[in-house]
Design an enzyme around this catalytic site. Structure first.
Site, PDB file in Angstrom:
ATOM      1  N   SER A 146       6.936  -2.779   0.887  1.00 15.99           N
ATOM      2  CA  SER A 146       7.152  -3.175   2.300  1.00 15.99           C
ATOM      3  C   SER A 146       7.943  -2.205   2.907  1.00 15.99           C
ATOM      4  O   SER A 146       8.973  -2.687   3.811  1.00 15.99           O
ATOM      5  CB  SER A 146       7.758  -4.591   2.038  1.00 15.99           C
ATOM      6  OG  SER A 146       6.710  -5.571   1.636  1.00 15.99           O
ATOM      7  N   GLU A 169       8.757   0.530  -7.381  1.00 19.67           N
ATOM      8  CA  GLU A 169       8.246  -0.222  -6.801  1.00 19.67           C
ATOM      9  C   GLU A 169       8.339  -1.783  -7.402  1.00 19.67           C
ATOM     10  O   GLU A 169       7.615  -2.095  -8.337  1.00 19.67           O
ATOM     11  CB  GLU A 169       6.527  -0.126  -6.688  1.00 19.67           C
ATOM     12  CG  GLU A 169       6.333   1.301  -5.944  1.00 19.67           C
ATOM     13  CD  GLU A 169       5.082   1.257  -5.211  1.00 19.67           C
ATOM     14  OE1 GLU A 169       5.003   1.659  -4.054  1.00 19.67           O
ATOM     15  OE2 GLU A 169       4.074   0.615  -5.872  1.00 19.67           O
ATOM     16  N   HIS A 205       0.244   2.275 -10.854  1.00 20.93           N
ATOM     17  CA  HIS A 205       0.732   1.157  -9.806  1.00 20.93           C
ATOM     18  C   HIS A 205       0.573  -0.160 -10.287  1.00 20.93           C
ATOM     19  O   HIS A 205      -0.249  -0.531 -11.369  1.00 20.93           O
ATOM     20  CB  HIS A 205      -0.185   1.381  -8.724  1.00 20.93           C
ATOM     21  CG  HIS A 205       0.364   0.656  -7.234  1.00 20.93           C
ATOM     22  ND1 HIS A 205       0.093  -0.576  -7.312  1.00 20.93           N
ATOM     23  CD2 HIS A 205       0.838   0.919  -6.323  1.00 20.93           C
ATOM     24  CE1 HIS A 205       0.651  -1.064  -6.243  1.00 20.93           C
ATOM     25  NE2 HIS A 205       1.023   0.062  -5.640  1.00 20.93           N
ATOM     26  N   GLU A 216      -0.456  -2.702  -9.244  1.00 18.93           N
ATOM     27  CA  GLU A 216      -1.713  -3.586  -9.383  1.00 18.93           C
ATOM     28  C   GLU A 216      -3.046  -2.791 -10.128  1.00 18.93           C
ATOM     29  O   GLU A 216      -3.919  -3.684 -10.365  1.00 18.93           O
ATOM     30  CB  GLU A 216      -2.410  -3.140  -7.512  1.00 18.93           C
ATOM     31  CG  GLU A 216      -1.459  -4.108  -6.782  1.00 18.93           C
ATOM     32  CD  GLU A 216      -1.448  -3.400  -5.387  1.00 18.93           C
ATOM     33  OE1 GLU A 216      -2.143  -2.336  -4.924  1.00 18.93           O
ATOM     34  OE2 GLU A 216      -0.592  -3.766  -4.506  1.00 18.93           O
ATOM     35  N   GLY A 219       3.820  -5.612  -0.778  1.00 14.33           N
ATOM     36  CA  GLY A 219       2.803  -6.319   0.579  1.00 14.33           C
ATOM     37  C   GLY A 219       3.478  -7.773   0.589  1.00 14.33           C
ATOM     38  O   GLY A 219       2.561  -8.417   1.368  1.00 14.33           O
ATOM     39  N   TRP A 271      -3.293   4.038   0.569  1.00 12.81           N
ATOM     40  CA  TRP A 271      -4.099   3.258   1.361  1.00 12.81           C
ATOM     41  C   TRP A 271      -4.693   2.191   0.686  1.00 12.81           C
ATOM     42  O   TRP A 271      -5.118   1.324   1.325  1.00 12.81           O
ATOM     43  CB  TRP A 271      -5.300   4.089   1.950  1.00 12.81           C
ATOM     44  CG  TRP A 271      -4.932   4.937   3.039  1.00 12.81           C
ATOM     45  CD1 TRP A 271      -3.749   5.494   3.438  1.00 12.81           C
ATOM     46  CD2 TRP A 271      -6.098   5.873   3.750  1.00 12.81           C
ATOM     47  NE1 TRP A 271      -3.800   6.347   4.488  1.00 12.81           N
ATOM     48  CE2 TRP A 271      -5.360   6.699   4.634  1.00 12.81           C
ATOM     49  CE3 TRP A 271      -7.203   6.186   3.549  1.00 12.81           C
ATOM     50  CZ2 TRP A 271      -5.901   7.545   5.450  1.00 12.81           C
ATOM     51  CZ3 TRP A 271      -8.142   6.941   4.403  1.00 12.81           C
ATOM     52  CH2 TRP A 271      -7.143   7.875   5.379  1.00 12.81           C
ATOM     53  N   LYS A 272      -4.574   2.054  -0.646  1.00 10.51           N
ATOM     54  CA  LYS A 272      -5.116   1.088  -1.631  1.00 10.51           C
ATOM     55  C   LYS A 272      -6.716   0.947  -1.155  1.00 10.51           C
ATOM     56  O   LYS A 272      -7.317   1.982  -0.959  1.00 10.51           O
ATOM     57  CB  LYS A 272      -4.452  -0.383  -1.355  1.00 10.51           C
ATOM     58  CG  LYS A 272      -2.914  -0.066  -1.501  1.00 10.51           C
ATOM     59  CD  LYS A 272      -2.409  -1.300  -1.769  1.00 10.51           C
ATOM     60  CE  LYS A 272      -0.699  -1.071  -1.901  1.00 10.51           C
ATOM     61  NZ  LYS A 272       0.040  -2.315  -2.190  1.00 10.51           N
ATOM     62  N   GLY A 296       2.567   1.440   1.598  1.00  7.26           N
ATOM     63  CA  GLY A 296       1.089   0.627   1.680  1.00  7.26           C
ATOM     64  C   GLY A 296       0.703   0.282   2.781  1.00  7.26           C
ATOM     65  O   GLY A 296       0.186   1.317   3.471  1.00  7.26           O
ATOM     66  N   GLY A 297       0.898  -0.863   3.240  1.00  8.86           N
ATOM     67  CA  GLY A 297       0.218  -1.326   4.516  1.00  8.86           C
ATOM     68  C   GLY A 297       0.580  -0.586   5.711  1.00  8.86           C
ATOM     69  O   GLY A 297      -0.378  -0.339   6.516  1.00  8.86           O
TER      70      GLY A 297
HETATM   71  P1  PGA Z   1       3.287  -2.065   0.649  1.00  8.23           P
HETATM   72  O1  PGA Z   1       2.690  -1.501  -0.655  1.00  8.23           O
HETATM   73  O2  PGA Z   1       4.050  -0.937   1.228  1.00  8.23           O
HETATM   74  O3  PGA Z   1       2.107  -2.663   1.414  1.00  8.23           O
HETATM   75  O4  PGA Z   1       4.428  -3.169   0.184  1.00  8.23           O
HETATM   76  C1  PGA Z   1       3.528  -0.371  -1.517  1.00  8.23           C
HETATM   77  C2  PGA Z   1       2.822  -0.053  -2.587  1.00  8.23           C
HETATM   78  O5  PGA Z   1       2.196  -0.786  -3.315  1.00  8.23           O
HETATM   79  O6  PGA Z   1       2.691   1.217  -2.764  1.00  8.23           O
END
Ligand code: PGA
Length: 253
Positions: free
Chosen positions: A217, A175, A104, A106, A181, A18-19, A238-239
């Site tokens: 994505s 990833e 991750h 991020e 994203g 979910w971030k 993610g999204g």
């Molecule tokens: P995303 O993110 O599906 O929005 O690209 C994946 C993730 O960072 O785990």
């Protein structure tokens, strides 16, 4: 069920990340829809949601007794103590987390997490009785410089070296940073090439059966093609995990 090297692979894993998203009311609606839809998924697909720390109590309450597991998106490698703002692995374990995402991109990019720190976190998660989902992946500049194998190899080797035989108990997520994203997914062939590299490094360490997730994505429209690849055992989403219909459709794929 799928087979690899004559062995039946028990399960596929679809993990929602979910971030830093959510709110109590929208989470409740999303979780209720997931619970309602999860029963229709193939029995070998495991669904997991990794949520922000403040929502762990909520997901525990809503998901306890269902087939959906939950987890955190990070945790400290340290034992409890004077570390303002940090959250210990034992704390998230108390909330019923089965998984913790570590490393991750991020966190590597935004919080300076090194390969060594990521390996230490993976160890701490295991020691607390949970499964670390260790993320690896190259940036666009690294891919363009033909450094994908070098970077991803270095990231996984650090974890293998520091975990020893216990590396068989982790989950790995590939990833590519340029696909997160951005709407730009790796092609199934690009994903498979890196997954094959990861599989061979892990196999050398006696951990050929580690689940390898692809992330970046992933959506309902591209999941089936990605998951059809030999060494792709599921996804880190993610999204699209914030939309119950999309996330369940990915689970069905
Ligand atoms: P995303 O993110 O599906 O929005 O690209 C994946 C993730 O960072 O785990």
């Amino acid at each position: 069920m799928r087979e690899r090297n004559g062995q039946v692979m028990q399960s596929r894993l679809v993990v929602g990340n979910w971030k830093m998203n959510g709110a109590l009311s929208s989470n409740a609606a999303l979780l209720d829809r997931l619970v309602a839809g999860a029963g229709a998924l193939p029995p070998d697909v495991g669904l997991v949601v990794c949520v922000p720390f403040p929502y762990l109590a909520q997901v525990r309450e809503r998901l306890q007794g269902t087939s959906i597991a939950w987890g955190a998106q990070d945790a400290s490698e340290r034992a409890p103590g004077a570390f303002t703002g940090d959250v210990a692995c034992g704390m998230v374990a108390e909330f019923g987390c089965r998984y913790v995402i570590v490393g991750h991109s991020e966190r590597r990019q935004g919080h300076g997490e090194t390969d060594a720190l990521v390996a230490a976190k993976a160890r701490a998660v295991l020691d607390a009785g949970m499964t670390p989902i260790v993320c690896v992946g190259e940036t666009l500049a690294e891919r363009d410089a033909a450094l994908t194998e070098t970077v991803v190899g270095r990231q996984i080797d650090e974890v293998i070296e520091s975990m020893g035989r216990d590396v068989a108990r982790i989950v790995v997520a590939y990833e590519p940073v340029w696909a997160i994203g951005t709407g730009r997914t790796a092609t199934p062939e690009q994903a498979q090439a890196v997954h094959a590299l990861l599989r061979s490094r892990l196999a050398e360490a006696g951990a050929a059966e580690v689940a390898l997730l692809y992330g970046g994505s992933v959506k309902a429209a591209n999941a089936a093609a990605l998951f059809a690849m030999q060494d792709v055992d599921g996804g880190l989403v993610g999204g699209a995990s914030l939309d119950a219909g999309e996330f369940l459709a990915i689970g069905r794929a």
